[in-house]
Design an enzyme around this catalytic site. Sequence first.
Site, mmCIF file in Angstrom:
data_model
loop_
_atom_site.group_PDB
_atom_site.id
_atom_site.type_symbol
_atom_site.label_atom_id
_atom_site.label_comp_id
_atom_site.label_asym_id
_atom_site.label_seq_id
_atom_site.Cartn_x
_atom_site.Cartn_y
_atom_site.Cartn_z
ATOM 1 N N THR A 58 38.046 33.356 40.172
ATOM 2 C CA THR A 58 37.304 34.470 40.773
ATOM 3 C C THR A 58 37.660 35.822 40.139
ATOM 4 O O THR A 58 37.080 36.838 40.492
ATOM 5 C CB THR A 58 37.610 34.541 42.284
ATOM 6 O OG1 THR A 58 39.049 34.516 42.428
ATOM 7 C CG2 THR A 58 37.026 33.368 43.049
ATOM 8 N N VAL A 104 39.029 37.818 34.139
ATOM 9 C CA VAL A 104 39.169 36.929 32.977
ATOM 10 C C VAL A 104 38.691 35.514 33.326
ATOM 11 O O VAL A 104 38.028 34.856 32.527
ATOM 12 C CB VAL A 104 40.636 36.916 32.469
ATOM 13 C CG1 VAL A 104 40.827 35.879 31.369
ATOM 14 C CG2 VAL A 104 41.033 38.297 31.960
ATOM 15 N N SER A 108 40.119 33.386 48.541
ATOM 16 C CA SER A 108 38.730 33.060 48.179
ATOM 17 C C SER A 108 38.412 31.564 48.256
ATOM 18 O O SER A 108 37.304 31.152 47.896
ATOM 19 C CB SER A 108 38.389 33.621 46.796
ATOM 20 O OG SER A 108 39.455 33.488 45.932
ATOM 21 N N ARG A 168 55.332 33.827 27.416
ATOM 22 C CA ARG A 168 54.992 34.061 26.001
ATOM 23 C C ARG A 168 56.182 34.037 25.061
ATOM 24 O O ARG A 168 56.093 33.523 23.954
ATOM 25 C CB ARG A 168 54.278 35.410 25.841
ATOM 26 C CG ARG A 168 52.854 35.379 26.327
ATOM 27 C CD ARG A 168 52.212 36.725 26.067
ATOM 28 N NE ARG A 168 50.959 36.820 26.787
ATOM 29 C CZ ARG A 168 50.494 37.932 27.327
ATOM 30 N NH1 ARG A 168 51.183 39.064 27.239
ATOM 31 N NH2 ARG A 168 49.343 37.938 27.956
ATOM 32 N N CYS A 178 46.371 40.876 24.876
ATOM 33 C CA CYS A 178 45.073 41.203 24.266
ATOM 34 C C CYS A 178 45.180 42.033 22.986
ATOM 35 O O CYS A 178 44.465 41.782 22.009
ATOM 36 C CB CYS A 178 44.176 41.897 25.279
ATOM 37 S SG CYS A 178 45.006 43.181 26.201
ATOM 38 N N HIS A 217 38.781 46.653 23.085
ATOM 39 C CA HIS A 217 39.949 47.378 22.591
ATOM 40 C C HIS A 217 39.723 47.737 21.117
ATOM 41 O O HIS A 217 39.182 46.927 20.357
ATOM 42 C CB HIS A 217 41.204 46.498 22.643
ATOM 43 C CG HIS A 217 41.752 46.257 24.017
ATOM 44 N ND1 HIS A 217 41.219 46.806 25.165
ATOM 45 C CD2 HIS A 217 42.827 45.525 24.420
ATOM 46 C CE1 HIS A 217 41.932 46.403 26.205
ATOM 47 N NE2 HIS A 217 42.919 45.633 25.785
HETATM 48 P P1 A2P Z 1 41.595 35.584 44.510
HETATM 49 O O1 A2P Z 1 40.209 36.032 44.138
HETATM 50 O O2 A2P Z 1 41.582 34.495 45.529
HETATM 51 O O3 A2P Z 1 42.514 36.718 44.853
HETATM 52 P P2 A2P Z 1 42.039 39.831 38.659
HETATM 53 O O4 A2P Z 1 43.052 39.885 37.557
HETATM 54 O O5 A2P Z 1 40.653 40.117 38.212
HETATM 55 O O6 A2P Z 1 42.463 40.640 39.847
HETATM 56 O O7 A2P Z 1 41.999 38.243 39.146
HETATM 57 C C1 A2P Z 1 43.141 37.534 39.575
HETATM 58 C C2 A2P Z 1 42.759 36.075 39.826
HETATM 59 O O8 A2P Z 1 43.964 35.371 40.174
HETATM 60 C C3 A2P Z 1 41.817 35.889 40.998
HETATM 61 O O9 A2P Z 1 40.984 34.773 40.735
HETATM 62 C C4 A2P Z 1 42.760 35.591 42.132
HETATM 63 O O10 A2P Z 1 42.194 34.854 43.196
HETATM 64 C C5 A2P Z 1 43.781 34.734 41.438
HETATM 65 N N1 A2P Z 1 45.055 34.685 42.172
HETATM 66 C C6 A2P Z 1 45.828 35.719 42.515
HETATM 67 N N2 A2P Z 1 46.918 35.277 43.202
HETATM 68 C C7 A2P Z 1 46.817 33.936 43.275
HETATM 69 C C8 A2P Z 1 47.617 32.894 43.868
HETATM 70 N N3 A2P Z 1 48.750 33.156 44.497
HETATM 71 N N4 A2P Z 1 47.182 31.607 43.752
HETATM 72 C C9 A2P Z 1 46.032 31.332 43.085
HETATM 73 N N5 A2P Z 1 45.244 32.269 42.528
HETATM 74 C C10 A2P Z 1 45.615 33.551 42.612
#
Ligand code: A2P
Length: 340
Positions: free
Chosen positions: A14, A17, A43, A102, A131, A245
């Site tokens: 979601t 990236v 989500s 990394r 990146c 970039h």
């Molecule tokens: P969610 O949408 O449920 O918060 P960005 O860098 O654009 O903020 O996206 C971060 C991504 O990493 C989102 O899809 C977010 O899901 C996911 N994410 C963040 N924390 C967790 C977690 N603890 N477990 C699984 N996915 C995560």
Amino acid sequence: MTKALPNIAVLGATGVVGREILNILEENKVQYNSIKFLASARSAGSTIEFKGEKHTVIEATPEVFKDINICLASAGGETSKKFAPIAAQYGCVFIDNSSAFRMDPEVPLVIAGVNDEDLRKHKGIIANPNCSTSQLMLPLKALDEKYKVKKMIVSTYQAVSGAGLKAINELTDNIKTNLVGMPYEPSAFKYEIAFNVIPQIDMFCDNGYTKEEMKVTNETRKILHFDENVKISCTAVRVPVYIGHSEAVSVEFENEVDPNEARELLKNTWGVEVRDEISDFVYPTPKDAAGKNPVYVGRIRKSIAFDNGLEFFCVADNLRIGAALNTVRIAEKVIEMELY
Ligand code: A2P
């Protein structure tokens, strides 16, 4: 193909990236058996449209990884630290976009098409470079093979999308408030990003460089197998651009370099597109690069500062080659080389 096709998953599906990974998977020929869309509990249950069908987002839990062969992950460092070792234990190849692993000597750091052979050393986790490092590796590898890099100075002009959705929205809100003369309190950045540039990306290290700048030094060395004698220095700057970039690069080589020959070499380098015709004002800009796969190179000229030196300007979509595209390309290689 003798091996059964893998079950794959996108972790962080979601996010900015993660969504780009899905876009690229839609246009790409990656072969897989099944695909899962993972995110946080926040989500879970929501739906994502992929290849014309709606799919339910699943909460990432340790058990989920039991049935996954390859995970394309972009959910932040903490999430990767939590899940990557577990996924690897279950036999899943975890391709990680975060900086968590990394510089781990046990973890290959790979740009597809540059150091694919390093993939063979993986023990379950493969890291995708930062990146700003990523976009430089395709042209630099080609130049290094011919002229041998001795020293490099990089100045970056980095788009806000590299800092996530919040930063993208902040640029828009900041521009709107500036235009009507209202005050704006930044939160994704230390200072206002609208109509401004900020010479700080990530936190400062003891040597006065930022972590982002040191990533360019350390990750470049790891990917191209450079030793400590190759000197690399970077200044990383955030600019009010949504996607793409840019980097001004000065390189000193061991061998004599001819800019016309270097231009021809880069024209024939996979993944690189040369846009360099100054008489017609042709050079790359982030607007041209957004949504595209190549690393664009222009302004190629002999350096007047370095002996055996070359200057060039390098632009790419930071969400693609700098993150999602390389992740998908690594997955493709892992499948092709049967490393899952
Ligand atoms: P969610 O949408 O449920 O918060 P960005 O860098 O654009 O903020 O996206 C971060 C991504 O990493 C989102 O899809 C977010 O899901 C996911 N994410 C963040 N924390 C967790 C977690 N603890 N477990 C699984 N996915 C995560």
